[in-house]
Design an enzyme around this catalytic site. Structure first.
Site, PDB file in Angstrom:
ATOM      1  N   GLN A   1      80.821  91.863  23.463  1.00 22.64           N
ATOM      2  CA  GLN A   1      82.081  92.344  24.024  1.00 22.64           C
ATOM      3  C   GLN A   1      83.137  91.250  23.829  1.00 22.64           C
ATOM      4  O   GLN A   1      84.304  91.476  24.123  1.00 22.64           O
ATOM      5  CB  GLN A   1      81.926  92.603  25.522  1.00 22.64           C
ATOM      6  CG  GLN A   1      81.002  93.742  25.852  1.00 22.64           C
ATOM      7  CD  GLN A   1      80.852  93.867  27.356  1.00 22.64           C
ATOM      8  OE1 GLN A   1      80.094  93.131  27.986  1.00 22.64           O
ATOM      9  NE2 GLN A   1      81.584  94.772  27.938  1.00 22.64           N
TER      10      GLN A   1
ATOM     11  N   ILE B   1      85.603  88.343  22.161  1.00 25.34           N
ATOM     12  CA  ILE B   1      86.552  88.369  21.053  1.00 25.34           C
ATOM     13  C   ILE B   1      86.765  86.951  20.514  1.00 25.34           C
ATOM     14  O   ILE B   1      87.724  86.689  19.804  1.00 25.34           O
ATOM     15  CB  ILE B   1      87.886  89.006  21.508  1.00 25.34           C
ATOM     16  CG1 ILE B   1      88.474  88.269  22.721  1.00 25.34           C
ATOM     17  CG2 ILE B   1      87.681  90.485  21.859  1.00 25.34           C
ATOM     18  CD1 ILE B   1      89.878  88.747  23.121  1.00 25.34           C
TER      19      ILE B   1
ATOM     20  N   HIS C   1      84.695  94.789  20.810  1.00 26.06           N
ATOM     21  CA  HIS C   1      86.081  94.783  21.305  1.00 26.06           C
ATOM     22  C   HIS C   1      87.048  94.077  20.356  1.00 26.06           C
ATOM     23  O   HIS C   1      88.135  93.703  20.766  1.00 26.06           O
ATOM     24  CB  HIS C   1      86.141  94.135  22.688  1.00 26.06           C
ATOM     25  CG  HIS C   1      85.445  94.943  23.742  1.00 26.06           C
ATOM     26  ND1 HIS C   1      85.215  94.480  25.017  1.00 26.06           N
ATOM     27  CD2 HIS C   1      84.926  96.191  23.714  1.00 26.06           C
ATOM     28  CE1 HIS C   1      84.572  95.402  25.716  1.00 26.06           C
ATOM     29  NE2 HIS C   1      84.381  96.441  24.943  1.00 26.06           N
TER      30      HIS C   1
ATOM     31  N   CYS D   1     105.968  91.743  13.166  1.00 28.33           N
ATOM     32  CA  CYS D   1     105.527  92.012  11.802  1.00 28.33           C
ATOM     33  C   CYS D   1     106.612  91.573  10.810  1.00 28.33           C
ATOM     34  O   CYS D   1     107.787  91.890  11.011  1.00 28.33           O
ATOM     35  CB  CYS D   1     105.252  93.514  11.668  1.00 28.33           C
ATOM     36  SG  CYS D   1     104.742  94.025  10.029  1.00 28.33           S
TER      37      CYS D   1
ATOM     38  N   GLY E   1      75.133  87.690  30.246  1.00 24.93           N
ATOM     39  CA  GLY E   1      76.485  87.365  30.732  1.00 24.93           C
ATOM     40  C   GLY E   1      77.455  88.525  30.785  1.00 24.93           C
ATOM     41  O   GLY E   1      78.606  88.376  30.387  1.00 24.93           O
ATOM     42  N   SER E   2      76.992  89.656  31.289  1.00 19.26           N
ATOM     43  CA  SER E   2      77.920  90.794  31.453  1.00 19.26           C
ATOM     44  C   SER E   2      77.698  91.472  32.795  1.00 19.26           C
ATOM     45  O   SER E   2      76.559  91.639  33.225  1.00 19.26           O
ATOM     46  CB  SER E   2      77.712  91.814  30.332  1.00 19.26           C
ATOM     47  OG  SER E   2      78.546  92.935  30.553  1.00 19.26           O
TER      48      SER E   2
ATOM     49  N   ASN F   1      71.853  86.940  33.717  1.00 18.94           N
ATOM     50  CA  ASN F   1      73.214  86.848  34.263  1.00 18.94           C
ATOM     51  C   ASN F   1      73.208  85.959  35.500  1.00 18.94           C
ATOM     52  O   ASN F   1      72.214  85.895  36.220  1.00 18.94           O
ATOM     53  CB  ASN F   1      73.726  88.258  34.632  1.00 18.94           C
ATOM     54  CG  ASN F   1      75.232  88.340  34.638  1.00 18.94           C
ATOM     55  OD1 ASN F   1      75.872  88.000  33.650  1.00 18.94           O
ATOM     56  ND2 ASN F   1      75.811  88.783  35.741  1.00 18.94           N
TER      57      ASN F   1
ATOM     58  N   ALA G   1      73.234  81.157  31.164  1.00 21.52           N
ATOM     59  CA  ALA G   1      72.818  81.617  29.834  1.00 21.52           C
ATOM     60  C   ALA G   1      72.269  80.463  28.988  1.00 21.52           C
ATOM     61  O   ALA G   1      71.252  80.612  28.306  1.00 21.52           O
ATOM     62  CB  ALA G   1      73.995  82.279  29.133  1.00 21.52           C
TER      63      ALA G   1
END
Ligand code: NAD
Length: 253
Positions: free
Chosen positions: A104, A106, A122, A156, A196-197, A222, A240
């Protein structure tokens, strides 16, 4: 602390040895020890910020506020290095015990640690995309606009519209192709390890239930309890890095 974990780690090592296909699902907790805060953990970002700031509608209505929020994470993101948990997962993949990491996150730390088969459910913080024409931009392009020019939002160079990180915001849909890739991995796995979620974010929050219904085993690693603990085969409450390092050591024996 680690001695208390010994029994459960040994159970998990047994499961891993028997498993034909193990998929690992990681959340923000796996990167906390790399210096990137999670959202809902004991020192998570939502203790300071309102989660509404990170929704798709808030981005559309107040992009300046969103980018101000996002810029708080640039420092930790740029300084972060893979920690022993990322490294252990990469090593377990190399040894043939983990087939895929669905993350999950990024932050790109699994790939940096050497994991090859990573699905970034994600998206990534390292790329941005124009909300109008879809042109993709590097992290560096965004930094060059935001930092020296003190822009409020990056734009942009082709059409002048606002850029958005190439990551899924709350209430934004996950690209179908990415979701399908996850299903392909999960449909054939006999062991899912969640690291870890909170399992509160969909669609990944439902992955353990999905795998369980297909007959697979579920392990949760976790710091805190999760809503799926009582349906899981093994629950290890610990850091973890400590737990995964211990697992790797056992697997090497
Ligand atoms: P979450 O913030 O909802 O939950 C993180 C969980 O990790 C908590 O239960 C916490 O107790 C646990 N945790 C914290 N430190 C830990 C450690 N050292 N070892 C083991 N567990 C630990 O995270 P989530 O479920 O991933 O959902 C948050 C959403 O935010 C995701 O969509 C994710 O994309 C995004 N996010 C990503 C990053 C990142 O890329 N590093 C950081 C923050 C948030």
């Amino acid at each position: 602390m680690i001695h208390e974990l010994d029994g459960k780690v040994k159970e998990l090592v047994e499961l891993l040895r028997q498993s034909g296909k193990c998929v690992v699902l990681t959340g923000a907790g796996v990167s906390v020890e790399s210096g990137i805060p999670d959202f809902r953990g004991p020192e998570g970002t939502w203790k300071t910020y309102d989660p509404a700031i990170s929704t798709a509608s808030s981005f559309v209505l107040k992009p300046h506020q969103f980018w101000f929020f996002a810029m708080q994470f640039v420092g930790p993101l740029m300084r972060a290095e893979p920690n022993p948990a990322h490294q252990a997962l990469a090593e377990l993949e190399k040894m043939g015990h983990v087939t895929c990491v669905i993350t999950q996150n990024i932050d790109g730390l699994h790939q940096k640690a050497g994991s090859k088969n990573v699905i970034e459910l994600h998206g990534t913080a390292w790329r941005s995309v124009c909300v109008n024409c879809g042109k993709k931009y590097s992290f560096q392009y965004v930094m060059d606009q935001m930092v020296p020019m003190c822009s409020l939002v990056p734009r942009c160079m082709e059409c002048g519209y606002i850029l958005k990180p190439d990551a899924t915001l709350f209430f934004e849909e996950i690209p179908q192709q990415l979701y399908q890739q996850c299903l392909d991995e999960l449909n054939h796995c006999d062991l899912l390890i969640v690291v870890g979620s909170t399992l509160l974010v969909e669609p990944s929050g439902s992955f353990p239930e999905m795998v369980k219904k297909l007959g697979g085993k579920i392990v949760i690693i976790n710091l805190e309890k999760t809503w799926f603990d009582e349906n899981s085969d093994i629950v290890i409450n610990g850091k973890a890095t400590e737990v995964l390092t211990q697992i790797l050591q056992e697997m090497k024996k």
